[in-house]
Scaffold this motif. Structure first.
Motif, PDB file in Angstrom:
ATOM      1  N   ARG A  57       0.910  -0.974  -0.083  1.00 25.99           N
ATOM      2  CA  ARG A  57      -0.154  -0.320   0.045  1.00 25.99           C
ATOM      3  C   ARG A  57       0.819   1.330   0.077  1.00 25.99           C
ATOM      4  NH1 ARG A  57      -4.326   1.809   4.474  1.00 25.99           N
ATOM      5  NH2 ARG A  57      -4.149   4.104   4.133  1.00 25.99           N
ATOM      6  N   VAL A  58       0.544   2.221  -0.811  1.00 23.46           N
ATOM      7  CA  VAL A  58       1.075   3.558  -0.794  1.00 23.46           C
ATOM      8  C   VAL A  58       0.086   4.684  -0.475  1.00 23.46           C
ATOM      9  CG1 VAL A  58       3.111   3.034  -2.015  1.00 23.46           C
ATOM     10  CG2 VAL A  58       1.120   3.672  -3.310  1.00 23.46           C
ATOM     11  N   ASP A  59       0.143   5.580   0.059  1.00 21.82           N
ATOM     12  CA  ASP A  59      -0.810   6.518   0.286  1.00 21.82           C
ATOM     13  C   ASP A  59      -0.463   7.802  -0.734  1.00 21.82           C
ATOM     14  OD1 ASP A  59      -1.765   5.087   2.534  1.00 21.82           O
ATOM     15  OD2 ASP A  59      -0.472   6.317   4.027  1.00 21.82           O
ATOM     16  N   ILE A  60      -1.832   8.379  -1.219  1.00 25.20           N
ATOM     17  CA  ILE A  60      -1.702   9.603  -1.880  1.00 25.20           C
ATOM     18  C   ILE A  60      -2.398  10.807  -1.443  1.00 25.20           C
ATOM     19  CG2 ILE A  60      -2.288  10.490  -4.190  1.00 25.20           C
ATOM     20  CD1 ILE A  60      -2.359   7.685  -5.327  1.00 25.20           C
ATOM     21  N   VAL A  61      -1.588  11.755  -1.071  1.00 27.06           N
ATOM     22  CA  VAL A  61      -2.221  12.782  -0.227  1.00 27.06           C
ATOM     23  C   VAL A  61      -1.901  14.308  -1.104  1.00 27.06           C
ATOM     24  CG1 VAL A  61      -1.779  14.083   2.008  1.00 27.06           C
ATOM     25  CG2 VAL A  61      -1.308  11.842   1.796  1.00 27.06           C
ATOM     26  N   ARG A  62      -3.158  15.047  -0.923  1.00 27.74           N
ATOM     27  CA  ARG A  62      -3.055  16.461  -1.409  1.00 27.74           C
ATOM     28  C   ARG A  62      -2.866  17.345  -0.535  1.00 27.74           C
ATOM     29  NH1 ARG A  62      -6.496  20.607  -2.598  1.00 27.74           N
ATOM     30  NH2 ARG A  62      -8.151  19.489  -1.084  1.00 27.74           N
ATOM     31  N   GLN A  63      -1.835  18.075  -0.595  1.00 26.59           N
ATOM     32  CA  GLN A  63      -1.332  19.154   0.329  1.00 26.59           C
ATOM     33  C   GLN A  63      -1.208  20.509  -0.298  1.00 26.59           C
ATOM     34  OE1 GLN A  63       2.170  18.380   1.992  1.00 26.59           O
ATOM     35  NE2 GLN A  63       1.503  17.034   3.502  1.00 26.59           N
ATOM     36  N   THR A  64      -1.661  21.509   0.370  1.00 29.17           N
ATOM     37  CA  THR A  64      -1.665  22.937   0.054  1.00 29.17           C
ATOM     38  C   THR A  64      -0.744  23.607   1.215  1.00 29.17           C
ATOM     39  OG1 THR A  64      -3.728  23.597   1.237  1.00 29.17           O
ATOM     40  CG2 THR A  64      -3.687  22.901  -1.253  1.00 29.17           C
ATOM     41  N   ALA A  65      -0.489  23.094   2.269  1.00 29.92           N
ATOM     42  CA  ALA A  65       0.223  23.769   3.481  1.00 29.92           C
ATOM     43  C   ALA A  65       1.522  24.287   2.996  1.00 29.92           C
ATOM     44  CB  ALA A  65       0.200  23.185   4.787  1.00 29.92           C
ATOM     45  N   HIS A  66       1.988  25.676   3.371  1.00 29.54           N
ATOM     46  CA  HIS A  66       3.341  26.081   3.242  1.00 29.54           C
ATOM     47  C   HIS A  66       3.698  26.333   1.933  1.00 29.54           C
ATOM     48  CE1 HIS A  66       3.641  25.528   7.491  1.00 29.54           C
ATOM     49  NE2 HIS A  66       3.366  24.140   7.506  1.00 29.54           N
ATOM     50  N   ARG A  67       2.657  26.212   0.915  1.00 25.69           N
ATOM     51  CA  ARG A  67       3.043  26.216  -0.528  1.00 25.69           C
ATOM     52  C   ARG A  67       2.385  27.334  -1.206  1.00 25.69           C
ATOM     53  NH1 ARG A  67       5.540  21.450  -0.720  1.00 25.69           N
ATOM     54  NH2 ARG A  67       4.756  19.697   0.428  1.00 25.69           N
ATOM     55  N   GLY A  68       2.012  28.365  -0.443  1.00 29.25           N
ATOM     56  CA  GLY A  68       1.135  29.553  -1.074  1.00 29.25           C
ATOM     57  C   GLY A  68      -0.393  29.417  -1.618  1.00 29.25           C
TER      58      GLY A  68
END
Length: 134
Positions: A57-68
């Motif tokens: 298993r691998v996790d796919i995450v969408r992040q917006t933190a610390h990226r403007g």
């Protein structure tokens, strides 16, 4: 003091040791055809060189933190995979998505919200991708 080496062959279980070709001669006649063509004999197939269909298993995450405010797709929790293979997977993802990306701290980062494309590539590579996070 040095010991003199004896020139006699050592015996193994009372038999005199044979050379490798002598052992092959003792086997007798071997079959001329491959093992898989002999009825009743099942040949094993080597798994080297083939992709493992169950790689974990691998996790796919969408992040917006610390990226403007810009979204980044992160693939993490790889098990049993080295850095060169991660870089190869990242290259395939960047090319398929048409965006930039990198490998940082053992995770693959792809610019933009490209979770569906990344999932397809990971599934083709034999992983079990799971969306996690928000």
């Amino acid at each position: 003091m040095s010991r003199k080496k004896s020139k006699t062959k050592r015996s193994v279980d009372g038999l005199q040791a044979l050379n490798a070709f002598g052992i092959l001669d003792a086997l007798g006649k071997l079959p001329d055809e491959p093992v898989d063509s002999i009825p009743g004999v099942v040949a094993k197939t080597a798994k080297r060189g083939q992709k493992n269909p169950q790689r974990g298993r691998v996790d796919i995450v969408r992040q917006t933190a610390h990226r403007g405010g810009k979204a980044v797709t992160i693939v993490k929790n790889f098990t049993g995979i080295g850095l060169p293979e991660k870089q190869e997977l990242a290259k395939k993802m960047r090319k398929a998505c048409g965006v930039g990306g990198t490998v940082k701290d053992g995770c693959i980062e792809i610019q933009g919200d490209k979770r569906e494309e990344v999932k397809r590539i990971l599934t083709d590579a034999g992983f079990n991708p799971v969306f996690s996070g928000r």
